[in-house]
Design an enzyme around this catalytic site. Structure first.
Site, short mmCIF file in Angstrom:
data_model
loop_
_atom_site.label_atom_id
_atom_site.label_comp_id
_atom_site.label_asym_id
_atom_site.label_seq_id
_atom_site.Cartn_x
_atom_site.Cartn_y
_atom_site.Cartn_z
N GLY A 35 0.83 -1.21 0.00
CA GLY A 35 0.00 0.00 0.00
C GLY A 35 0.86 1.25 0.00
CG HIS A 41 3.18 1.03 -5.72
ND1 HIS A 41 3.36 2.02 -4.77
CD2 HIS A 41 3.78 -0.08 -5.23
CE1 HIS A 41 4.03 1.51 -3.75
NE2 HIS A 41 4.30 0.26 -4.00
CE LYS A 153 13.64 2.87 -3.51
NZ LYS A 153 12.47 2.42 -2.80
CD GLN A 157 10.79 -6.80 -2.60
OE1 GLN A 157 10.64 -6.78 -1.41
NE2 GLN A 157 10.10 -6.03 -3.42
O1 PAF Z 1 8.21 -4.34 -2.07
C1 PAF Z 1 7.25 -4.46 -1.31
O2 PAF Z 1 6.37 -3.61 -1.26
C2 PAF Z 1 7.19 -5.69 -0.41
O3 PAF Z 1 8.45 -6.10 0.00
C3 PAF Z 1 6.39 -6.84 -1.01
C4 PAF Z 1 7.05 -7.38 -2.27
C5 PAF Z 1 4.97 -6.38 -1.33
C6 PAF Z 1 6.30 -7.99 -0.01
O4 PAF Z 1 5.67 -7.60 1.18
#
Ligand code: PAF
Length: 286
Positions: A35, A41, A153, A157
């Site tokens: 969120g 996003h 970004k 991850q």
């Molecule tokens: O990047 C994010 O916003 C979070 O790490 C994710 C991938 C939604 C996992 O909670």
């Protein structure tokens, strides 16, 4: 006129939507979020929309990826604004699971992507990427999308989750969307909301540091130490920024490199006021 946004909480309701689309042969793209949505996003959602007929977005502030002294409780949760943004972006379905849906009572399962999770961000935030991999695995198990969209970004991850999907034989294609930036270069982040006006001015240090690194790379500099020194010198011009790390690593393994040969990741992290910001540059000599 934006399409109507459906909203569900339960996995059973989510699965009913997805099953109906699948019966019609429609591809499904998925954008997991916590969120506090911003143009970064939205850009992922637009790319998701181009990659599949249906787009599912989750909003779940995942407690497992926050350390004990991190910002879980004050992480921004502007629910009404987020919903408007999702409607305008033409998202089909918003899934907002509860904590007990994602972590059922008695839960004991964790996903650990070894080697990639304990360096850079993982070294500064122990357990963070186990929290990320665990939640994204569960979100994927529920949604079962054709395509998963992640932002560049947080390049670490994205790499970890790509590795997880490959290693666990998940039938999902993982795609990365480019970092979206403010006109002065600051990478968009939900945590930019923590910045005071003065801190906001100085937060540009990270992208300026990366720009200094890029300039050296483009001019042919290949010494990691010299590039890192130049990035640090630039960040040091902004006295409110407290560097956490500046690292030049192999973009596929995250191992430190001494001389730039293949694809590299130049990653930076710093604290400023109550915020901890990250940014990066991926670059290849060819
Ligand atoms: O990047 C994010 O916003 C979070 O790490 C994710 C991938 C939604 C996992 O909670």
């Amino acid at each position: 006129m934006p399409a109507r946004l459906a909203r569900v909480r339960d996995v059973a309701d989510l699965r009913r939507f997805v099953a109906r689309w699948r019966r019609r042969g429609e591809r499904v793209a998925f954008v997991p979020t916590m969120g506090a949505l911003h143009a970064g996003h939205v850009s992922l959602m637009q790319q998701a929309r181009r990659s599949a007929r249906r787009v599912v977005v989750s909003i779940f502030v995942n407690p497992l990826q926050f350390g004990p002294h991190e910002d879980f409780s004050r992480y921004p949760r502007p629910a009404a604004r987020d919903r408007r943004l999702l409607e305008d972006a033409g998202v089909d379905l918003l899934w907002q699971p509860t904590v007990s849906t994602i972590y059922p009572p008695g839960d004991r399962t964790r996903v650990q992507v070894e080697g990639l999770s304990d360096v850079l961000e993982g070294a500064s935030r122990p357990g963070h990427y186990t929290g990320v991999a665990t939640v994204v695995m569960r979100l994927l198990a529920a949604v079962q999308p054709d395509v998963l969209w992640l932002g560049q970004k947080d390049a670490q991850q994205a790499l970890i989750l790509e590795r997880m999907c490959t290693d666990l034989l998940l039938p999902v294609q993982v795609r990365r969307g480019a970092t979206v930036r403010e006109p002065d270069g600051l990478a968009l982040s939900s945590r930019n909301a923590y910045l005071t006006p003065r801190q906001r001015q100085q937060a540009v240090a990270l992208s300026q540091g990366l720009a200094a690194g890029r300039a050296l790379l483009v001019r042919g500099e290949r010494s990691a130490a010299r590039i890192v020194r130049a990035v640090r010198a630039e960040i040091a011009c902004y006295p409110l920024m407290r560097e956490d790390y500046v690292a030049l690593v192999d973009a596929r393994t995250l191992a430190p490199v001494r001389a730039v040969q293949g694809r590299i990741l130049l990653a930076v992290a710093a604290r400023i006021g109550r915020a901890r910001l990250i940014d990066n540059l991926e670059w290849s000599p060819r």
